[in-house]
Enzyme design. Structure first.
Site, PDB file in Angstrom:
ATOM      1  N   TYR A  72     -20.837  52.210 -14.881  1.00 27.34           N
ATOM      2  CA  TYR A  72     -21.203  51.533 -13.573  1.00 27.34           C
ATOM      3  C   TYR A  72     -22.591  50.972 -13.710  1.00 27.34           C
ATOM      4  O   TYR A  72     -23.291  51.543 -13.990  1.00 27.34           O
ATOM      5  CB  TYR A  72     -20.695  52.029 -12.475  1.00 27.34           C
ATOM      6  N   SER A 235      -9.363  50.945  -4.987  1.00 27.23           N
ATOM      7  CA  SER A 235      -8.973  49.687  -4.507  1.00 27.23           C
ATOM      8  C   SER A 235      -7.977  49.799  -3.316  1.00 27.23           C
ATOM      9  O   SER A 235      -6.886  49.171  -3.296  1.00 27.23           O
ATOM     10  CB  SER A 235      -8.189  48.988  -5.735  1.00 27.23           C
ATOM     11  N   PRO A 236      -8.428  50.532  -2.389  1.00 33.30           N
ATOM     12  CA  PRO A 236      -7.461  50.960  -1.275  1.00 33.30           C
ATOM     13  C   PRO A 236      -7.208  49.547  -0.336  1.00 33.30           C
ATOM     14  O   PRO A 236      -6.266  49.666   0.386  1.00 33.30           O
ATOM     15  CB  PRO A 236      -8.137  51.811  -0.475  1.00 33.30           C
ATOM     16  N   LEU A 237      -7.920  48.527  -0.485  1.00 36.29           N
ATOM     17  CA  LEU A 237      -7.813  47.291   0.247  1.00 36.29           C
ATOM     18  C   LEU A 237      -7.215  46.290  -0.627  1.00 36.29           C
ATOM     19  O   LEU A 237      -7.072  44.871  -0.372  1.00 36.29           O
ATOM     20  CB  LEU A 237      -9.016  46.835   0.784  1.00 36.29           C
ATOM     21  N   GLY A 240      -9.264  43.183  -1.388  1.00 34.47           N
ATOM     22  CA  GLY A 240      -9.802  42.547  -0.290  1.00 34.47           C
ATOM     23  C   GLY A 240      -8.316  41.895   0.324  1.00 34.47           C
ATOM     24  O   GLY A 240      -8.530  41.263   1.250  1.00 34.47           O
ATOM     25  N   LEU A 241      -7.217  41.815  -0.286  1.00 32.42           N
ATOM     26  CA  LEU A 241      -6.008  41.170   0.479  1.00 32.42           C
ATOM     27  C   LEU A 241      -5.721  41.838   1.596  1.00 32.42           C
ATOM     28  O   LEU A 241      -5.015  41.334   2.523  1.00 32.42           O
ATOM     29  CB  LEU A 241      -4.922  41.235  -0.615  1.00 32.42           C
ATOM     30  N   GLY A 243      -7.924  43.102   3.713  1.00 34.75           N
ATOM     31  CA  GLY A 243      -8.848  43.253   4.620  1.00 34.75           C
ATOM     32  C   GLY A 243      -9.062  42.145   5.490  1.00 34.75           C
ATOM     33  O   GLY A 243     -10.228  41.585   6.128  1.00 34.75           O
TER      34      GLY A 243
END
Length: 346
Positions: A72, A235-237, A240-241, A243
């Site tokens: 990262y 990637s819990p969202l 961005g979809l 959110g």
């Protein structure tokens, strides 16, 4: 074998009325916060000063579980042939200020290419040893709490991988081992190899998991529950979809072409989802995170804020209790793959 315990509670000092829960990481005795701070943006889209502020605020809010990786800190693109280590360096300088290292559970990862040599990647004993030493140097610490295999390496035998990990544990450089992006079969194979060596093996698995992507419910979650691994969703969202993307685009915010294509593909579901969130009086991102916290085997979703505001906005999810009716509505909008593996194994 799934281990459950009564969560500890900690009252936030900066967010009035919100509590942070703690739970065991899988079957281990280690307790972590129910939200995990992801640091992939540190050193890339988030500068060091802001990264320090995010970590300070996260710790103040009771988030004690910090996740990073050796790779990262730069653009995460397939055409980039080596990693950066910048995120680990930023965390190391933050911890070096004092009074921080022993207050967090520090997790990092190994596997990705960190240089151009043939052995500067994957999970050979050669690379695991060098990668761990390099991560310790960048993090300015003498131990890693959770050392995770970023991907499975099917070209390296588990006897070699576990021997290398055992040595790190014996040396006190690593406390626990986790996996990331493993299939259910990989988890089973890994744990069988560890059991043969009388070694604890994996205590956690990081997988992509959110309302739009529920494939892990087929075999990864059953494997985690059977072997006692804590599931840590990334990637819990859904990029961005989940959110509130429809509302944001209607207000004039531009979405990337890839996201725009996904919006059009999922528009009916997104419309129903955001309407439900509005009825609940909750932000879509909070509902998405709260849903994950109700799923079997989930220890802590990874929140990867780019700003302090994004971090503080997401804290509400840790105490948002979704009713059974709401959970059923979410399942109707975003149906999962069904019962597994019993759905096809008999």
């Amino acid at each position: 074998m799934e281990r459950r315990s009564r969560p500890l509670r900690f009252t936030l000092r900066h967010t009035e009325g919100i509590m942070m829960d703690y739970t065991h990481l899988g079957r281990s005795g280690l307790k972590v916060s129910r939200l995990c701070l992801g640091t992939m943006n540190f050193g890339d889209v988030t500068d060091e000063t802001t990264s320090f502020r995010i970590m300070d605020e996260a710790l103040e809010a009771g988030i004690t579980y910090f996740d990073t990786a050796d790779v990262y800190g730069g653009p995460q693109k397939p055409d980039i042939e080596k990693g950066y280590g910048i995120s680990e360096e930023i965390i190391g300088r933050w911890m070096a200020q004092g009074g921080r290292r022993d207050r967090i559970v520090l997790a990092t990862k190994v596997y990705q290419p960190m240089d151009y040599g043939p052995n500067d990647r994957h999970l050979s004993a050669y690379h695991i040893r060098r990668a761990c030493e390099d991560s310790l140097r960048r993090l300015k610490t003498d131990h890693i709490d959770l050392y995770q295999m970023h991907h499975v390496d099917r070209a390296t035998p588990w006897e070699e991988i576990w021997q290398a990990m055992e040595i790190l544990v014996q040396q006190g450089k690593v406390s626990y081992i986790g996996s990331s992006n493993f299939a259910g079969w990989d988890i089973a194979t890994a744990q069988s190899g560890a059991a043969a060596r009388h070694f604890m093996g994996l205590v956690s698995e990081q997988s992509v998991y959110n309302l739009t992507k529920r494939t892990v419910e087929m075999e990864v979650i059953p494997a985690c529950r059977h072997y006692g691994l804590g599931l840590v969703p990334w990637s819990p969202l859904g990029g961005g979809l989940l959110g509130g993307v429809l509302k944001k685009t209607s207000e004039g915010r531009r979405a990337k072409p890839k996201v725009t294509d996904q919006i059009e593909k999922l528009r009916p579901q997104l419309e129903a989802y955001e309407a439900l969130c509005e009825t609940l009086g909750e932000q879509p991102a909070d509902v998405a995170l709260a849903w994950l916290l109700r799923q079997p085997a989930v220890t802590a979703p990874i929140v990867g804020p780019r700003t302090v505001e994004q971090l503080t906005d997401g804290l509400r999810a840790s105490t948002l209790a979704l009713s059974d009716e709401t959970l059923a509505q979410l399942d109707r909008i975003w149906p999962g793959p069904g019962a597994a593996p019993q759905a096809y194994a008999w």
